[in-house]
Motif scaffolding. Structure first.
Motif, PDB file in Angstrom:
ATOM      1  N   VAL A 221       5.556   1.805   2.178  1.00 20.18           N
ATOM      2  CA  VAL A 221       5.842   3.052   2.893  1.00 20.18           C
ATOM      3  C   VAL A 221       7.085   2.830   3.728  1.00 20.18           C
ATOM      4  O   VAL A 221       7.199   1.822   4.435  1.00 20.18           O
ATOM      5  N   ARG A 222       8.016   3.799   3.671  1.00 18.19           N
ATOM      6  CA  ARG A 222       9.295   3.664   4.355  1.00 18.19           C
ATOM      7  C   ARG A 222       9.452   4.742   5.422  1.00 18.19           C
ATOM      8  O   ARG A 222       8.983   5.871   5.261  1.00 18.19           O
ATOM      9  N   ALA A 223      10.139   4.374   6.483  1.00 12.45           N
ATOM     10  CA  ALA A 223      10.514   5.322   7.524  1.00 12.45           C
ATOM     11  C   ALA A 223      11.975   5.705   7.359  1.00 12.45           C
ATOM     12  O   ALA A 223      12.775   4.955   6.788  1.00 12.45           O
ATOM     13  N   LYS A 224      12.345   6.881   7.850  1.00 10.69           N
ATOM     14  CA  LYS A 224      13.721   7.350   7.725  1.00 10.69           C
ATOM     15  C   LYS A 224      14.695   6.436   8.456  1.00 10.69           C
ATOM     16  O   LYS A 224      15.869   6.374   8.118  1.00 10.69           O
ATOM     17  N   GLU A 225      14.205   5.732   9.460  1.00 14.79           N
ATOM     18  CA  GLU A 225      15.071   4.859  10.246  1.00 14.79           C
ATOM     19  C   GLU A 225      15.309   3.505   9.592  1.00 14.79           C
ATOM     20  O   GLU A 225      16.016   2.654  10.138  1.00 14.79           O
ATOM     21  N   GLY A 226      14.709   3.275   8.421  1.00  9.73           N
ATOM     22  CA  GLY A 226      14.957   2.044   7.690  1.00  9.73           C
ATOM     23  C   GLY A 226      13.829   1.041   7.722  1.00  9.73           C
ATOM     24  O   GLY A 226      13.815   0.093   6.930  1.00  9.73           O
ATOM     25  N   SER A 227      12.861   1.197   8.601  1.00 12.55           N
ATOM     26  CA  SER A 227      11.724   0.285   8.645  1.00 12.55           C
ATOM     27  C   SER A 227      10.800   0.548   7.460  1.00 12.55           C
ATOM     28  O   SER A 227      10.749   1.663   6.923  1.00 12.55           O
ATOM     29  N   LEU A 228      10.059  -0.481   7.072  1.00 14.41           N
ATOM     30  CA  LEU A 228       9.096  -0.315   5.985  1.00 14.41           C
ATOM     31  C   LEU A 228       7.941  -1.273   6.165  1.00 14.41           C
ATOM     32  O   LEU A 228       8.031  -2.263   6.912  1.00 14.41           O
ATOM     33  N   ALA A 229       6.848  -0.974   5.472  1.00 14.59           N
ATOM     34  CA  ALA A 229       5.678  -1.851   5.443  1.00 14.59           C
ATOM     35  C   ALA A 229       5.148  -1.864   4.024  1.00 14.59           C
ATOM     36  O   ALA A 229       5.267  -0.873   3.294  1.00 14.59           O
ATOM     37  N   HIS A 230       4.584  -3.005   3.622  1.00 12.72           N
ATOM     38  CA  HIS A 230       4.006  -3.063   2.280  1.00 12.72           C
ATOM     39  C   HIS A 230       2.772  -3.943   2.284  1.00 12.72           C
ATOM     40  O   HIS A 230       2.670  -4.914   3.055  1.00 12.72           O
ATOM     41  N   ILE A 231       1.819  -3.591   1.422  1.00 13.14           N
ATOM     42  CA  ILE A 231       0.569  -4.332   1.287  1.00 13.14           C
ATOM     43  C   ILE A 231       0.205  -4.396  -0.198  1.00 13.14           C
ATOM     44  O   ILE A 231       0.588  -3.521  -0.973  1.00 13.14           O
ATOM     45  N   PRO A 232      -0.533  -5.440  -0.617  1.00 17.47           N
ATOM     46  CA  PRO A 232      -1.018  -5.474  -2.007  1.00 17.47           C
ATOM     47  C   PRO A 232      -2.170  -4.492  -2.178  1.00 17.47           C
ATOM     48  O   PRO A 232      -2.929  -4.213  -1.234  1.00 17.47           O
ATOM     49  N   LEU A 233      -2.293  -3.957  -3.399  1.00 18.89           N
ATOM     50  CA  LEU A 233      -3.339  -2.971  -3.661  1.00 18.89           C
ATOM     51  C   LEU A 233      -3.844  -3.174  -5.080  1.00 18.89           C
ATOM     52  O   LEU A 233      -3.055  -3.294  -6.023  1.00 18.89           O
ATOM     53  N   MET A 234      -5.154  -3.248  -5.242  1.00 20.95           N
ATOM     54  CA  MET A 234      -5.772  -3.369  -6.557  1.00 20.95           C
ATOM     55  C   MET A 234      -6.439  -2.044  -6.898  1.00 20.95           C
ATOM     56  O   MET A 234      -7.374  -1.613  -6.218  1.00 20.95           O
ATOM     57  N   VAL A 235      -5.948  -1.384  -7.945  1.00 18.51           N
ATOM     58  CA  VAL A 235      -6.464  -0.079  -8.335  1.00 18.51           C
ATOM     59  C   VAL A 235      -7.429  -0.257  -9.498  1.00 18.51           C
ATOM     60  O   VAL A 235      -7.050  -0.792 -10.544  1.00 18.51           O
ATOM     61  N   GLY A 236      -8.653   0.195  -9.301  1.00 14.88           N
ATOM     62  CA  GLY A 236      -9.650   0.149 -10.366  1.00 14.88           C
ATOM     63  C   GLY A 236     -10.393   1.457 -10.500  1.00 14.88           C
ATOM     64  O   GLY A 236     -11.301   1.591 -11.314  1.00 14.88           O
ATOM     65  N   GLY A 237     -10.007   2.430  -9.695  1.00 12.66           N
ATOM     66  CA  GLY A 237     -10.634   3.750  -9.684  1.00 12.66           C
ATOM     67  C   GLY A 237      -9.947   4.583  -8.616  1.00 12.66           C
ATOM     68  O   GLY A 237      -8.962   4.140  -7.997  1.00 12.66           O
ATOM     69  N   ASP A 238     -10.426   5.800  -8.390  1.00  5.74           N
ATOM     70  CA  ASP A 238      -9.850   6.620  -7.337  1.00  5.74           C
ATOM     71  C   ASP A 238     -10.013   5.923  -5.987  1.00  5.74           C
ATOM     72  O   ASP A 238     -11.078   5.369  -5.680  1.00  5.74           O
ATOM     73  N   MET A 239      -8.950   5.942  -5.172  1.00  2.30           N
ATOM     74  CA  MET A 239      -8.976   5.296  -3.859  1.00  2.30           C
ATOM     75  C   MET A 239      -8.602   6.335  -2.805  1.00  2.30           C
ATOM     76  O   MET A 239      -7.620   7.058  -2.958  1.00  2.30           O
ATOM     77  N   GLU A 240      -9.379   6.399  -1.755  1.00  2.42           N
ATOM     78  CA  GLU A 240      -9.169   7.398  -0.710  1.00  2.42           C
ATOM     79  C   GLU A 240      -8.837   6.714   0.616  1.00  2.42           C
ATOM     80  O   GLU A 240      -9.468   5.726   1.000  1.00  2.42           O
ATOM     81  N   GLY A 241      -7.825   7.243   1.300  1.00  2.00           N
ATOM     82  CA  GLY A 241      -7.551   6.836   2.669  1.00  2.00           C
ATOM     83  C   GLY A 241      -7.108   5.400   2.860  1.00  2.00           C
ATOM     84  O   GLY A 241      -7.493   4.762   3.834  1.00  2.00           O
TER      85      GLY A 241
END
Length: 263
Positions: A221-241
């Protein structure tokens, strides 16, 4: 070649069926100088050809083929770069020529390509069952092209998979404004893997991806000011929130010392 003015030159040879090849060094020609017996050895180009089929074994016309090679940047980082592209004909066949010797990775995609790259906000109702779609598919491992080699019958079958929705609840540090979110299973700046991009659905920082196949991804996820954050994600079905926070950029300070104690 006669009556050339003095100066620096590059010499290149080409012929049908062979790779364009430059003479090994620049030629510096002085006034009145003659250069004889220069040699350029042309290497025959390689070819990769095959057929693309869907998951039911039917030939796919208009499928997009991309060849990738591993390259190194100026900083020594290894990246995957696209080298050549082609489309299958009405019988699902493709042929890519003019290839240098080396190892290539091959990806095929249904007509339209850029699967999932840009995702507008989707307000449709959630389906009762995850849909099945044809996905861009890479041939397992690399194929090696030799000088003049012909790799015929390099066939690819597109994989069919269920796809899911992923909703993200992002927050940002004071002073930052959220811009967009990415989901990718290979480095984002490369074209070899799947990548998805979407913008926030509302002011609360909610993002939604739809049509995501199962597998391991990086959420960014990126901010307009240039900052960002990232995390690993394992998708195996619908994911909420799925929650993620974009913070203010950090700062690293220090000193560089050379031998002898100088700074």
């Amino acid at each position: 070649m006669v009556d050339l003015p003095p100066g620096q030159y590059r010499l290149k040879g080409h012929r049908n069926g062979y790779l364009e090849t430059y003479y090994g060094a620049r030629i510096v020609l002085a006034a009145g100088q003659e250069m004889k017996d220069l040699q350029i050895k042309l290497a025959p180009f390689g070819v990769i050809a095959g057929t693309v089929r869907d998951a039911d074994g039917e030939a796919m016309s208009g499928a997009e083929i991309t060849l990738f090679r591993q390259r190194y940047t100026d900083t020594g980082r290894r990246v995957m770069r696209g080298e050549a592209e082609a489309n299958t004909d009405d019988q699902g066949q493709y042929r890519i020529a003019d290839l240098e010797p080396g190892k290539y990775f091959i990806k095929a995609a249904p007509r339209g390509n850029e699967y999932g790259f840009w995702m507008p906000v989707d307000h449709s109702a959630k389906p009762a069952e995850a849909p099945l779609v044809l996905l861009p598919t890479a041939l397992p491992g690399a194929v090696e092209v030799t000088s003049g080699g012909r790799l015929l019958g390099t066939d690819i079958t597109l994989q069919r998979s269920r796809v899911f929705r992923v909703t993200v609840q992002a927050s940002a540090a004071p002073g930052l404004s959220l811009q967009d979110a990415w989901l990718y299973n290979a480095p984002r700046m490369e074209g070899f893997g799947l990548k998805f991009r979407t913008e926030t659905r509302n002011r609360t920082g909610e993002f939604e991806f739809h049509g995501v196949p199962p597998g391991a991804y990086t959420l960014e996820v990126r901010a307009k000011e240039g900052s960002l954050a990232h995390i690993p994600l394992m998708v195996g079905g619908d994911m909420e929130g799925v929650r993620i926070t974009v913070g203010l950029p950090g700062e690293v300070t220090g000193h560089i010392t050379v031998e002898g104690g100088e700074k």
